[in-house]
Scaffold this active site. Structure first.
Site, short mmCIF file in Angstrom:
data_model
loop_
_atom_site.label_atom_id
_atom_site.label_comp_id
_atom_site.label_asym_id
_atom_site.label_seq_id
_atom_site.Cartn_x
_atom_site.Cartn_y
_atom_site.Cartn_z
CG ASN A 1 -8.01 3.39 0.58
OD1 ASN A 1 -7.20 2.50 0.39
ND2 ASN A 1 -8.61 3.57 1.76
CG HIS B 1 -4.28 0.92 4.28
ND1 HIS B 1 -3.95 0.27 3.11
CD2 HIS B 1 -5.25 1.81 3.94
CE1 HIS B 1 -4.69 0.71 2.12
NE2 HIS B 1 -5.49 1.65 2.59
CB CYS C 1 -0.95 -0.01 1.19
SG CYS C 1 -0.12 -0.27 2.77
#
Length: 338
Positions: free
Chosen positions: A137, A122, A14
């Site tokens: 995202n 994250h 991520c």
């Protein structure tokens, strides 16, 4: 919104997705960030060694494999900062009470150009493209359009959930989406779903298809088996067909017709049955059965004595008639048997 560069989640990368979405192109890879993290680990060990390798602090620091990355692909905020320095960018905590950019962002979150958000392992980016804001995202199926009003509420919601928010300072590189959306406003009727929701839906659909295929296969096998049995029955001939029909008829009759209630056997029927049994055993005519005894009477004995002669005559007549009937019946049975 096809012009917006948006990387979808792969493994635990991520941080890579976050930086590339911010820069709107695939500039960084996991290897690039891992190299930066390794260089930072070496520099940190050298600084710790200058204070002495026998200190408890150095021993504890040396036991840790890395403070800047882990095996899952998670990278620290220091690695993110160093990676963005190449582009002349830096990260400032949103909660800072000193930085001017942080003070301005608290008053008007849309005054900035982008934010990087992090919670535990994250990372993701919120960026302004043209005149509108988008949530990039990597866990989403596609970018989410954020209104100017909602940007402030969204950042407050993230803080309440435990996210650390960093203000991206510096001039972001120009990109195709920024140019196209400068004079164009897009709309979004449906909020993008999470990738996990799409995967669950695909898995459920796959399971339903498998179940339907299993049912269809079972039906086909059943029909094939039934057809084979029908062919076998048709090829056995008329005798087997007749036998099956008789067996079915007998079974249906036994299940549908109740058993007859047997009435008590009379004297004449009993005598005939015994005579037939003797005839079946030795083929000879049985001796006639004795006549049934006269019914008892409740009349006093004195009255019975006065009628005894008449009753004896009646009994003799009945006995002779019964014997004659038995002989006639036995004669007919014997003749039919021969």
């Amino acid at each position: 919104m096809d012009c917006i560069y948006h990387e979808k989640q792969e493994g635990s990368l991520c941080a890579v997705h976050c930086l590339n979405s911010l820069l709107q192109a695939s500039y960084f890879s996991a290897v690039d960030l891992a190299t930066i993290a390794s260089q930072m680990d070496v520099e940190e060990r050298q600084r710790m060694a200058e204070l002495g390798t026998d200190t408890p602090e150095y021993q504890d620091f040396f036991k840790e494999s890395s403070n800047n990355m882990d095996d899952s692909g998670m990278f620290s905020i220091q690695v993110m900062n160093v990676a963005l320095e190449v582009w002349g960018l830096s990260l400032t905590p949103f909660t800072s009470t000193v930085a001017a950019s942080a003070i301005a962002a608290k008053q008007d979150p849309t005054s900035g150009s982008a934010y990087i958000c992090n919670m535990k392992e994250h990372w993701f980016t919120i960026r302004k493209l043209g005149t509108q804001w988008f949530n990039l995202n990597s866990l989403l199926a596609y970018p989410e359009l954020l209104s100017h009003t909602y940007v402030s509420l969204f950042l407050a919601q993230l803080q309440a959930q435990g996210y650390c928010i960093y203000i991206v300072e510096g001039a972001l590189p120009r990109c195709e989406a920024d140019t196209l959306l400068a004079g164009l406003k897009v709309t979004q009727a449906v909020k993008p779903p999470l990738l996990s929701e799409l995967q669950e839906g695909a898995a459920g659909s796959s399971r339903r298809h498998l179940e339907e295929d299993d049912i269809a296969a079972a039906v086909a096998a059943s029909l094939a088996h039934s057809g084979g049995q029908t062919s076998a029955v048709e090829g056995t001939g008329e005798d087997t067909d007749l036998e099956n029909a008789l067996q079915f008829s007998l079974t249906e009759h036994l299940t549908s017709v109740p058993h007859a209630i047997q009435e008590p056997e009379g004297d004449l029927e009993k005598a005939l049955r015994l005579s037939m049994a003797c005839l079946d055993d030795d083929g000879s005519s049985p001796s006639p059965a004795p006549p049934p005894p006269p019914a008892s009477s409740s009349v006093p004995s004195t009255a019975a004595a006065s009628h005894s002669a008449e009753e004896d005559d009646d009994d003799d007549d009945e006995a002779r008639q019964l014997q004659a009937a038995l002989k006639l019946s036995l004669g007919e049975v014997s003749t039919s048997t021969r």
